[in-house]
Scaffold this motif. Structure first.
Motif, PDB file in Angstrom:
ATOM      1  N   ALA A 104      25.621  43.029  29.445  1.00  0.00           N
ATOM      2  CA  ALA A 104      26.838  42.783  28.667  1.00  0.00           C
ATOM      3  C   ALA A 104      27.851  43.913  28.838  1.00  0.00           C
ATOM      4  CB  ALA A 104      26.483  42.601  27.188  1.00  0.00           C
ATOM      5  N   GLU A 105      27.380  45.145  28.907  1.00  0.00           N
ATOM      6  CA  GLU A 105      28.295  46.275  29.098  1.00  0.00           C
ATOM      7  C   GLU A 105      28.912  46.239  30.493  1.00  0.00           C
ATOM      8  OE1 GLU A 105      30.745  49.275  28.626  1.00  0.00           O
ATOM      9  OE2 GLU A 105      29.592  48.386  26.994  1.00  0.00           O
ATOM     10  N   GLY A 106      28.122  45.847  31.490  1.00  0.00           N
ATOM     11  CA  GLY A 106      28.664  45.683  32.834  1.00  0.00           C
ATOM     12  C   GLY A 106      29.740  44.622  32.884  1.00  0.00           C
ATOM     13  N   MET A 107      29.541  43.534  32.133  1.00  0.00           N
ATOM     14  CA  MET A 107      30.552  42.485  32.078  1.00  0.00           C
ATOM     15  C   MET A 107      31.817  42.982  31.382  1.00  0.00           C
ATOM     16  SD  MET A 107      29.310  39.897  33.719  1.00  0.00           S
ATOM     17  CE  MET A 107      28.482  41.120  34.771  1.00  0.00           C
ATOM     18  N   ARG A 108      31.652  43.776  30.345  1.00  0.00           N
ATOM     19  CA  ARG A 108      32.828  44.332  29.656  1.00  0.00           C
ATOM     20  C   ARG A 108      33.675  45.158  30.628  1.00  0.00           C
ATOM     21  NH1 ARG A 108      33.415  47.109  24.296  1.00  0.00           N
ATOM     22  NH2 ARG A 108      31.244  47.715  24.360  1.00  0.00           N
ATOM     23  N   GLN A 109      33.031  46.031  31.380  1.00  0.00           N
ATOM     24  CA  GLN A 109      33.755  46.875  32.323  1.00  0.00           C
ATOM     25  C   GLN A 109      34.432  46.041  33.407  1.00  0.00           C
ATOM     26  OE1 GLN A 109      31.046  49.917  33.742  1.00  0.00           O
ATOM     27  NE2 GLN A 109      30.373  50.413  31.654  1.00  0.00           N
ATOM     28  N   ARG A 110      33.706  45.069  33.913  1.00  0.00           N
ATOM     29  CA  ARG A 110      34.225  44.198  34.959  1.00  0.00           C
ATOM     30  C   ARG A 110      35.444  43.411  34.447  1.00  0.00           C
ATOM     31  NH1 ARG A 110      31.609  41.113  39.212  1.00  0.00           N
ATOM     32  NH2 ARG A 110      32.409  38.972  39.379  1.00  0.00           N
ATOM     33  N   PHE A 153      40.831  38.928  27.062  1.00  0.00           N
ATOM     34  CA  PHE A 153      40.342  39.447  28.331  1.00  0.00           C
ATOM     35  C   PHE A 153      39.663  38.348  29.135  1.00  0.00           C
ATOM     36  CE2 PHE A 153      41.544  43.219  26.347  1.00  0.00           C
ATOM     37  CZ  PHE A 153      41.468  44.277  27.228  1.00  0.00           C
ATOM     38  N   MET A 154      39.819  37.116  28.676  1.00  0.00           N
ATOM     39  CA  MET A 154      39.260  35.955  29.358  1.00  0.00           C
ATOM     40  C   MET A 154      40.331  35.009  29.888  1.00  0.00           C
ATOM     41  SD  MET A 154      35.763  35.966  29.179  1.00  0.00           S
ATOM     42  CE  MET A 154      36.099  37.548  29.985  1.00  0.00           C
ATOM     43  N   ASN A 155      41.430  34.873  29.159  1.00  0.00           N
ATOM     44  CA  ASN A 155      42.483  33.927  29.532  1.00  0.00           C
ATOM     45  C   ASN A 155      43.836  34.618  29.439  1.00  0.00           C
ATOM     46  OD1 ASN A 155      40.359  32.383  27.555  1.00  0.00           O
ATOM     47  ND2 ASN A 155      40.739  31.206  29.417  1.00  0.00           N
ATOM     48  N   VAL A 156      44.449  34.853  30.578  1.00  0.00           N
ATOM     49  CA  VAL A 156      45.745  35.531  30.651  1.00  0.00           C
ATOM     50  C   VAL A 156      46.828  34.457  30.731  1.00  0.00           C
ATOM     51  CG1 VAL A 156      47.174  37.157  31.950  1.00  0.00           C
ATOM     52  CG2 VAL A 156      44.684  37.503  31.808  1.00  0.00           C
ATOM     53  N   THR A 157      47.605  34.306  29.660  1.00  0.00           N
ATOM     54  CA  THR A 157      48.618  33.252  29.592  1.00  0.00           C
ATOM     55  C   THR A 157      50.013  33.864  29.733  1.00  0.00           C
ATOM     56  OG1 THR A 157      48.539  33.419  27.172  1.00  0.00           O
ATOM     57  CG2 THR A 157      47.219  31.687  28.193  1.00  0.00           C
ATOM     58  N   PHE A 158      50.850  33.207  30.534  1.00  0.00           N
ATOM     59  CA  PHE A 158      52.198  33.739  30.742  1.00  0.00           C
ATOM     60  C   PHE A 158      53.142  32.642  31.226  1.00  0.00           C
ATOM     61  CE2 PHE A 158      49.754  34.282  34.620  1.00  0.00           C
ATOM     62  CZ  PHE A 158      50.614  33.915  35.651  1.00  0.00           C
ATOM     63  N   ASN A 159      54.428  32.885  31.000  1.00  0.00           N
ATOM     64  CA  ASN A 159      55.495  32.016  31.475  1.00  0.00           C
ATOM     65  C   ASN A 159      56.440  32.800  32.369  1.00  0.00           C
ATOM     66  OD1 ASN A 159      55.929  29.075  30.266  1.00  0.00           O
ATOM     67  ND2 ASN A 159      54.871  30.297  28.718  1.00  0.00           N
ATOM     68  N   ALA A 179      41.328  42.107  33.706  1.00  0.00           N
ATOM     69  CA  ALA A 179      42.427  41.805  32.783  1.00  0.00           C
ATOM     70  C   ALA A 179      43.548  42.836  32.894  1.00  0.00           C
ATOM     71  CB  ALA A 179      41.895  41.739  31.352  1.00  0.00           C
ATOM     72  N   ASN A 180      43.183  44.103  33.007  1.00  0.00           N
ATOM     73  CA  ASN A 180      44.198  45.150  33.095  1.00  0.00           C
ATOM     74  C   ASN A 180      45.075  44.979  34.331  1.00  0.00           C
ATOM     75  OD1 ASN A 180      43.455  46.351  30.698  1.00  0.00           O
ATOM     76  ND2 ASN A 180      42.188  47.922  31.639  1.00  0.00           N
ATOM     77  N   LEU A 181      44.484  44.539  35.434  1.00  0.00           N
ATOM     78  CA  LEU A 181      45.266  44.285  36.643  1.00  0.00           C
ATOM     79  C   LEU A 181      46.398  43.299  36.362  1.00  0.00           C
ATOM     80  CD1 LEU A 181      42.786  43.759  39.660  1.00  0.00           C
ATOM     81  CD2 LEU A 181      44.606  45.463  39.486  1.00  0.00           C
ATOM     82  N   ALA A 213      45.595  32.239  33.777  1.00  0.00           N
ATOM     83  CA  ALA A 213      44.523  32.675  34.663  1.00  0.00           C
ATOM     84  C   ALA A 213      43.286  32.934  33.811  1.00  0.00           C
ATOM     85  CB  ALA A 213      44.930  33.948  35.406  1.00  0.00           C
ATOM     86  N   SER A 214      42.277  32.101  33.977  1.00  0.00           N
ATOM     87  CA  SER A 214      41.024  32.287  33.248  1.00  0.00           C
ATOM     88  C   SER A 214      40.108  33.143  34.107  1.00  0.00           C
ATOM     89  CB  SER A 214      40.381  30.931  32.943  1.00  0.00           C
ATOM     90  OG  SER A 214      41.222  30.187  32.070  1.00  0.00           O
ATOM     91  N   ILE A 215      39.731  34.296  33.571  1.00  0.00           N
ATOM     92  CA  ILE A 215      39.041  35.307  34.387  1.00  0.00           C
ATOM     93  C   ILE A 215      37.658  35.608  33.802  1.00  0.00           C
ATOM     94  CG2 ILE A 215      41.139  36.307  35.347  1.00  0.00           C
ATOM     95  CD1 ILE A 215      41.041  38.476  33.206  1.00  0.00           C
ATOM     96  N   TYR A 216      36.888  34.545  33.622  1.00  0.00           N
ATOM     97  CA  TYR A 216      35.545  34.675  33.068  1.00  0.00           C
ATOM     98  C   TYR A 216      34.656  35.554  33.954  1.00  0.00           C
ATOM     99  CZ  TYR A 216      37.350  30.605  30.541  1.00  0.00           C
ATOM    100  OH  TYR A 216      38.119  29.747  29.800  1.00  0.00           O
ATOM    101  N   ASN A 217      33.446  35.799  33.481  1.00  0.00           N
ATOM    102  CA  ASN A 217      32.552  36.747  34.137  1.00  0.00           C
ATOM    103  C   ASN A 217      32.467  36.592  35.650  1.00  0.00           C
ATOM    104  OD1 ASN A 217      31.925  37.849  31.658  1.00  0.00           O
ATOM    105  ND2 ASN A 217      29.888  36.933  31.511  1.00  0.00           N
TER     106      ASN A 217
END
Length: 360
Positions: free
Chosen positions: A260-266, A296-302, A271-273, A335-339
């Motif tokens: 789980a911690e590895g997924m958090r970092q990943r 940190f899972m779904n980046v929504t934008f217009n 998401a930060n990108l 952009a959905s950026i799941y594990n």
């Protein structure tokens, strides 16, 4: 053919290694001469898969001993009526915190069963934020509090569960379970459809505290009773065997990649990108969610106009990006950026976004 940059909201990307491993075993699992899809769910070979999946969930999420893990069917949507059927008596009221479409659907089902209230909602802003903890209006008189931890459509996510919820806390974590460590002890129940972070569609994970299980109603149809599935180790009837098999493989992949911690970092890095690209675009890309509620899972934008949104999506599709269309209630892009979505795919999307802005 190369793999697509898959940003689908769900069913979502699966780890390539998991798919390749399943491909090798597809027609002959564990030297049985059969696919796992052909095995009896009462067979030792399948039961080993089933039990290993449950043990892996407990280990990866540090589930305390006073909780049970169930593997059910029907998706999160079946949990919407199951929860009030089991835990909302006629003289009680359940509190649904409204932060998006899925919490709206959950309370709509609960209203068919018993009394509900919504002590707070962010609907007035088209769900751009998660309510502040001092505005939640919690009460010890609530039968339970229901939240949706991550809102796929609007791109918002609960950042903090560390408060006194006053009554049992139940969370729909379909779109962010195992994306980071979770303080399980804060919750009386967590449920999640697998098709975003845990595997393919078909299986729903339920983590439920035993004391909540003990107070569940018995005046409920057998299959809708949590106790039915708990008593039979989620084998009361035929489980979705292939989905459970894939769940186990995805859980193994998570464990091999830092848990789980590895997924958090990943996921934080991915998401930060994308959020950095949005924030540095001088308003060309406009995020839907307020910054302190960003998912940190779904980046929504217009983009600045509907025409540019359409052009962006068209050119992105031509460039090999899949699933970037925003939901109709928000529009724009998502952009959905799941594990299982790779850092490389997020880097490629960042570069595409920068280049598209330069050209437009």
């Amino acid at each position: 053919m190369s793999r697509a940059h898959n940003f689908n909201a769900g069913p979502a990307a699966l780890p390539t290694e998991v798919l390749e491993s399943a491909q090798k075993e597809l027609v002959n699992f564990n030297n049985t001469g059969m696919s796992v899809m052909e095995l009896s769910h009462r067979s030792p070979d399948y039961e080993a898969v089933h039990n290993e999946a449950i043990v892996s969930i407990k280990r990866l999420l540090a589930v305390p001993d006073d909780y049970e893990v169930l593997l059910l069917q029907g998706g999160a949507s079946l949990q919407f009526p199951m929860i009030p059927m089991n835990f909302l008596s006629k003289d009680e009221t359940a509190n649904y915190i409204l932060t998006g479409s899925w919490s709206e659907k959950a309370v709509k089902e609960a209203e068919l069963i018993g009394k509900t209230r919504s002590s707070v909602s962010s609907a007035e802003s088209n769900y751009t934020y998660i309510p502040d903890t001092n505005q939640l209006g919690l009460s010890e008189n609530d039968a339970y509090v229901h939240i949706t931890s991550n809102n796929t459509i609007f791109g918002t996510q609960w950042q903090d569960f560390d408060l006194d919820w006053k009554s049992p806390l139940i969370a729909d974590m379909s779109s962010d379970i195992l994306s980071k460590p979770i303080p399980i002890e804060r919750f009386s129940m967590i449920y999640a459809g697998a098709q975003k972070n845990l595997g393919p569609s078909g299986v729903t994970v339920v983590i439920i505290k035993k004391d909540l299980l003990d107070r569940s109603s018995q005046n409920v149809p057998t299959l809708m009773r949590y106790r039915t599935h708990s008593d039979k180790n989620s084998l009361y009837h035929t489980p979705p065997t292939f989905a459970v098999y894939m769940l186990k493989k995805v859980l193994n992949w998570v464990e091999e990649n830092g848990g789980a911690e590895g997924m958090r970092q990943r996921n934080t890095e991915k998401a930060n990108l994308l959020y950095h690209t949005i924030d540095e675009s001088n308003g060309f890309y406009q995020g839907h969610a307020e910054k302190n509620s960003r998912s940190f899972m779904n980046v929504t934008f217009n983009l600045p106009s509907a025409e540019l949104n359409e052009k962006f999506l068209k050119e992105a599709k031509e460039a090999g990006f899949v699933g970037l269309n925003g939901h109709r209630s928000v529009g724009g892009c998502r952009a959905s950026i799941y594990n299982a979505v790779s850092l490389e795919s997020c880097q490629a999307l960042k570069e595409f976004m920068i280049e598209f802005q330069k050209n437009n």
